[in-house]
Structure formats: structure tokens, C-alpha cells
Design a protein around this motif. Structure first.
Motif, PDB file in Angstrom:
ATOM      1  N   ARG A   1      -7.393   6.207  -2.740  1.00 11.03           N
ATOM      2  CA  ARG A   1      -7.178   4.811  -2.497  1.00 11.03           C
ATOM      3  C   ARG A   1      -5.893   4.530  -1.587  1.00 11.03           C
ATOM      4  NH1 ARG A   1      -9.420   4.338  -7.523  1.00 11.03           N
ATOM      5  NH2 ARG A   1     -11.480   3.017  -7.369  1.00 11.03           N
ATOM      6  N   ALA A   2      -5.697   3.598  -0.602  1.00 12.31           N
ATOM      7  CA  ALA A   2      -4.763   3.294   0.037  1.00 12.31           C
ATOM      8  C   ALA A   2      -3.526   2.685  -0.591  1.00 12.31           C
ATOM      9  CB  ALA A   2      -4.918   2.667   1.597  1.00 12.31           C
ATOM     10  N   ALA A   3      -4.152   1.798  -1.449  1.00 12.79           N
ATOM     11  CA  ALA A   3      -3.180   0.844  -2.326  1.00 12.79           C
ATOM     12  C   ALA A   3      -2.533   1.626  -3.237  1.00 12.79           C
ATOM     13  CB  ALA A   3      -4.111  -0.147  -3.089  1.00 12.79           C
ATOM     14  N   ASP A   4      -2.937   2.496  -4.130  1.00 11.29           N
ATOM     15  CA  ASP A   4      -1.969   3.100  -4.847  1.00 11.29           C
ATOM     16  C   ASP A   4      -2.063   4.750  -5.023  1.00 11.29           C
ATOM     17  OD1 ASP A   4      -4.639   3.800  -5.963  1.00 11.29           O
ATOM     18  OD2 ASP A   4      -4.288   2.396  -7.890  1.00 11.29           O
TER      19      ASP A   4
ATOM     20  N   ASP B   1       0.737  -1.241  -0.179  1.00  8.05           N
ATOM     21  CA  ASP B   1       0.039   0.302   0.093  1.00  8.05           C
ATOM     22  C   ASP B   1       0.935   1.230  -0.169  1.00  8.05           C
ATOM     23  OD1 ASP B   1      -2.276  -1.642  -0.093  1.00  8.05           O
ATOM     24  OD2 ASP B   1      -2.878  -1.108   2.005  1.00  8.05           O
TER      25      ASP B   1
ATOM     26  N   THR C   1      -0.208   4.621   4.041  1.00 10.35           N
ATOM     27  CA  THR C   1      -0.595   3.721   5.390  1.00 10.35           C
ATOM     28  C   THR C   1      -0.724   4.423   6.421  1.00 10.35           C
ATOM     29  OG1 THR C   1       1.750   3.233   5.763  1.00 10.35           O
ATOM     30  CG2 THR C   1       0.610   1.513   4.485  1.00 10.35           C
TER      31      THR C   1
ATOM     32  N   GLY D   1     -10.161   0.690   2.865  1.00  9.22           N
ATOM     33  CA  GLY D   1      -9.062   0.894   1.766  1.00  9.22           C
ATOM     34  C   GLY D   1      -9.027   2.250   1.192  1.00  9.22           C
TER      35      GLY D   1
END
Length: 186
Positions: free
Chosen positions: A172-175, A108, A111, A146
Motif C-alpha cells: 500500500r502506498a499510504a502506509d 503517503d 511515492t 494506491g
């Protein structure tokens, strides 16, 4: 006739006014926003002192992506060759497509709430203006399912609220890609 209309259409899209409208729709319209996003993400993932040594990152926009590189460390007499930060950010969505220092980062991208807030602030200042994003306005940053949500609080005295409407930004936390950026009128 078709050739003329296509040529005329292309001329319209490359005009300064059309370019300005296109940049308004981009999550990352200029190098300053790209640098702030890259710095926030690199601060979270790597040693802040090392990031500051290579900042401001150098870069350019190619094919809808901001390509940023950290500056090589140097001394008075010679350049010190070593790894630099490399960050690739999609201009339309703010998605971090590449994050590298020595090796490609996987996981991620966002974070920590401080990182989400810094990115939301950089994007919000360009979209809504500096006055709408003053740090004196109370806000919250929360991770849910997320997605980080930056929101200016409205349940405080009017003197602490923005007069032109509260801002809400989701990432978005992922990207790190921009999900939502809106300003609700007061």
C-alpha cells in the motif's frame, strides 16, 4: 488438566520450531528487513546523506512492532545531540506506523517506485530467498489504485527468468503495508 494443556500449548508456541513458523508468516521477521524498509522510506522522504550518517538504525521488536532509532551523530570527542530518525514498523504487515525526523511525517509513505522496489526486495529475500529475488531478473514496479506492485516479468527469454517461479509483491502506498507476497511456480 486444563492448566497442563494450556502450559503445554504455550511451551509449543515458544519452541524454536514454532517461533520459526511464526517468523515465516511475518512480513518483517527480523531486524535486517526492518532496517532495509526504514532506510528505503527515509531515503525517499529525507536527505540521503543524513540517513546514511545515522544508519544502521538501532532497534528491537516489542509487542509485534519494530522500533528503530537512528544513531546520534558523534565526533571523536563528544556526541552531537540532535534529532534522530524514528521508525515504527508493524512486524506482521510491514505497515509504517510512525516516521519521524524533527516532526512526524504525514502523507503517503511510498511515492516512488524505487522505494517500493527496495521494500519488496527486502521482504521478498526473506520470504522466498536471495536466489528468487536476484536483481538480474527483469521486473516492473507499477502504482495502481494506491497499491504498488512489484512483479518479475515472465515474457522474456527463459534464461532471464527465475527457475523456481516468479515473485509478485504488493504494498500500500499510504502506509507501506504488505498486501500480497506470492511466488508463482514456473
Amino acid at each position: 488438566m486444563l492448566f497442563l494443556s494450556l502450559t503445554y500449548g504455550l511451551a509449543l508456541t515458544s519452541s524454536p520450531a514454532a517461533q520459526a513458523r511464526l517468523n515465516e508468516k511475518l512480513a518483517v521477521p527480523d531486524i535486517e528487513v526492518a532496517q532495509e524498509i526504514a532506510r528505503a522510506v527515509c531515503f525517499e522522504k529525507y536527505d540521503q546523506e543524513l540517513v546514511l550518517q545515522q544508519f544502521p538504525f538501532e532497534g528491537e521488536k516489542k509487542k509485534g512492532k519494530w522500533l528503530l532509532d537512528g544513531r546520534s551523530l558523534s565526533t571523536e570527542f563528544f556526541a552531537v545531540l540532535g534529532p534522530t530518525f524514528v521508525v515504527e514498523i508493524d512486524a506482521a504487515t510491514a505497515k509504517i506506523e510512525l516516521l519521524r525526523y524533527k516532526s512526524i511525517f504525514e502523507g503517503d509513505v511510498i511515492t516512488q517506485g524505487e522505494t517500493a522496489e527496495a521494500i519488496a526486495h527486502a521482504i521478498g529475500c526473506r520470504k522466498f530467498g536471495d536466489s528468487a529475488m536476484r536483481r538480474s531478473f527483469p521486473s516492473s514496479v507499477v502504482l495502481k489504485d494506491g497499491t504498488w506492485e512489484f512483479r518479475q516479468l515472465r515474457d522474456v527469454p527463459d534464461r532471464l527468468n527465475p527457475t523456481d517461479g516468479a515473485v509478485r509483491i504488493q504494498l500500500r502506498a499510504a502506509d507501506g503495508s504488505l498486501v500480497l507476497a506470492e511466488r508463482k511456480k514456473a
